[in-house]
Design a protein around this motif. Structure first.
Motif, short mmCIF file in Angstrom:
data_model
loop_
_atom_site.label_atom_id
_atom_site.label_comp_id
_atom_site.label_asym_id
_atom_site.label_seq_id
_atom_site.Cartn_x
_atom_site.Cartn_y
_atom_site.Cartn_z
N ILE A 121 0.87 -1.18 0.00
CA ILE A 121 0.00 0.00 0.00
C ILE A 121 0.91 1.23 0.00
O ILE A 121 1.72 1.40 0.90
CB ILE A 121 -0.93 0.02 1.23
CG1 ILE A 121 -1.74 -1.28 1.31
CG2 ILE A 121 -1.86 1.23 1.15
CD1 ILE A 121 -2.50 -1.44 2.61
N ILE A 122 0.74 2.07 -1.02
CA ILE A 122 1.62 3.22 -1.19
C ILE A 122 0.82 4.52 -1.15
O ILE A 122 -0.06 4.75 -1.97
CB ILE A 122 2.41 3.13 -2.51
CG1 ILE A 122 3.24 1.83 -2.54
CG2 ILE A 122 3.30 4.35 -2.70
CD1 ILE A 122 3.93 1.55 -3.87
N ASP A 123 1.15 5.35 -0.19
CA ASP A 123 0.57 6.68 -0.03
C ASP A 123 1.43 7.64 -0.86
O ASP A 123 2.61 7.81 -0.58
CB ASP A 123 0.61 7.07 1.45
CG ASP A 123 -0.06 8.39 1.76
OD1 ASP A 123 -0.22 9.23 0.85
OD2 ASP A 123 -0.41 8.59 2.93
N SER A 127 0.75 1.14 5.29
CA SER A 127 1.16 1.83 4.06
C SER A 127 2.54 2.44 4.21
O SER A 127 3.00 2.70 5.33
CB SER A 127 0.15 2.91 3.68
OG SER A 127 0.14 3.95 4.62
N ILE A 128 3.19 2.64 3.07
CA ILE A 128 4.45 3.36 3.04
C ILE A 128 4.23 4.63 2.24
O ILE A 128 3.34 4.69 1.39
CB ILE A 128 5.61 2.52 2.43
CG1 ILE A 128 5.29 2.09 1.00
CG2 ILE A 128 5.91 1.32 3.32
CD1 ILE A 128 6.45 1.38 0.29
N ASN A 129 5.02 5.65 2.52
CA ASN A 129 4.87 6.93 1.84
C ASN A 129 5.95 7.09 0.77
O ASN A 129 7.13 7.17 1.08
CB ASN A 129 4.95 8.08 2.85
CG ASN A 129 4.85 9.44 2.22
OD1 ASN A 129 5.62 10.33 2.53
ND2 ASN A 129 3.89 9.64 1.33
N GLN A 165 15.06 2.52 3.26
CA GLN A 165 14.20 3.70 3.32
C GLN A 165 12.76 3.38 3.73
O GLN A 165 12.14 4.15 4.46
CB GLN A 165 14.19 4.42 1.97
CG GLN A 165 13.37 5.70 2.00
CD GLN A 165 13.73 6.65 0.90
OE1 GLN A 165 14.74 6.51 0.23
NE2 GLN A 165 12.90 7.65 0.71
N TYR A 166 12.22 2.25 3.27
CA TYR A 166 10.80 1.96 3.50
C TYR A 166 10.54 0.79 4.45
O TYR A 166 9.39 0.44 4.69
CB TYR A 166 10.10 1.71 2.16
CG TYR A 166 10.21 2.90 1.23
CD1 TYR A 166 9.58 4.10 1.52
CD2 TYR A 166 10.98 2.82 0.08
CE1 TYR A 166 9.70 5.20 0.69
CE2 TYR A 166 11.11 3.91 -0.78
CZ TYR A 166 10.47 5.10 -0.46
OH TYR A 166 10.59 6.18 -1.29
#
Length: 163
Positions: free
Chosen positions: A66-68, A84-86, A107-108
């Protein structure tokens, strides 16, 4: 290069004959503009759209990404959907294509998705997530989808927004 045809039938036939993933993910529609001319518009294919009820299930499926795509300051001030990840919209290509697996993990805090993984994009209202969907499909992420209700829908149904 795809150019907009002069009729809806011609548009549909052109989409059917094209082998580009991104064109199959969007439906060409028609609307009458204010000056009486016909405009062709791009709409997200309903098969690539998740609803709120779908998202309630997806947040418990760690294999789905899930990507914001909102800016970090938006996420910090409003909250995010669980798991989610941004990745801001402007960084989607770099993060998914150019970034190494190690850098992505650092990073994520999760593995970099493969082209066969299901990516689900959301933003504030659905516009940027639709754009991210289009980009992802062009990059070969064939199982990408969008939550068109996005943060506006999610946050209106939850009192604890920073979950």
């Amino acid at each position: 290069m795809f150019s907009f045809p002069t009729s809806l039938t011609t548009a549909r036939n052109a989409v059917r004959k094209t082998n580009i993933h991104s064109l199959y993910s969007f439906i060409v529609g028609r609307r009458e503009s204010t000056n009486g001319e016909t405009d062709f518009i791009k709409m997200v294919d309903p098969k690539r759209v998740l609803k709120y009820e779908d998202m309630l299930q997806v947040i418990h499926q760690p294999e789905k990404v899930i990507i914001d795509v909102r800016d970090p300051d938006e996420v910090q001030s409003t909250g995010k959907i669980p798991s989610s990840i941004n990745i801001p919209l402007g960084d989607v290509h770099e993060s998914l294509v150019t970034m190494s697996h190690e850098d992505f993990r650092r990073q994520y805090q999760r593995e970099k998705p493969s082209n066969s993984d299901e990516l689900i994009f959301y933003c504030q209202s659905g516009r940027r997530s639709s754009e991210a969907l289009h980009k992802a499909l062009q990059m070969g992420y064939v199982n990408s989808k969008t939550y068109l209700g996005s943060w506006s829908d999610w946050s209106s149904r939850h009192s604890d927004n920073n979950v």
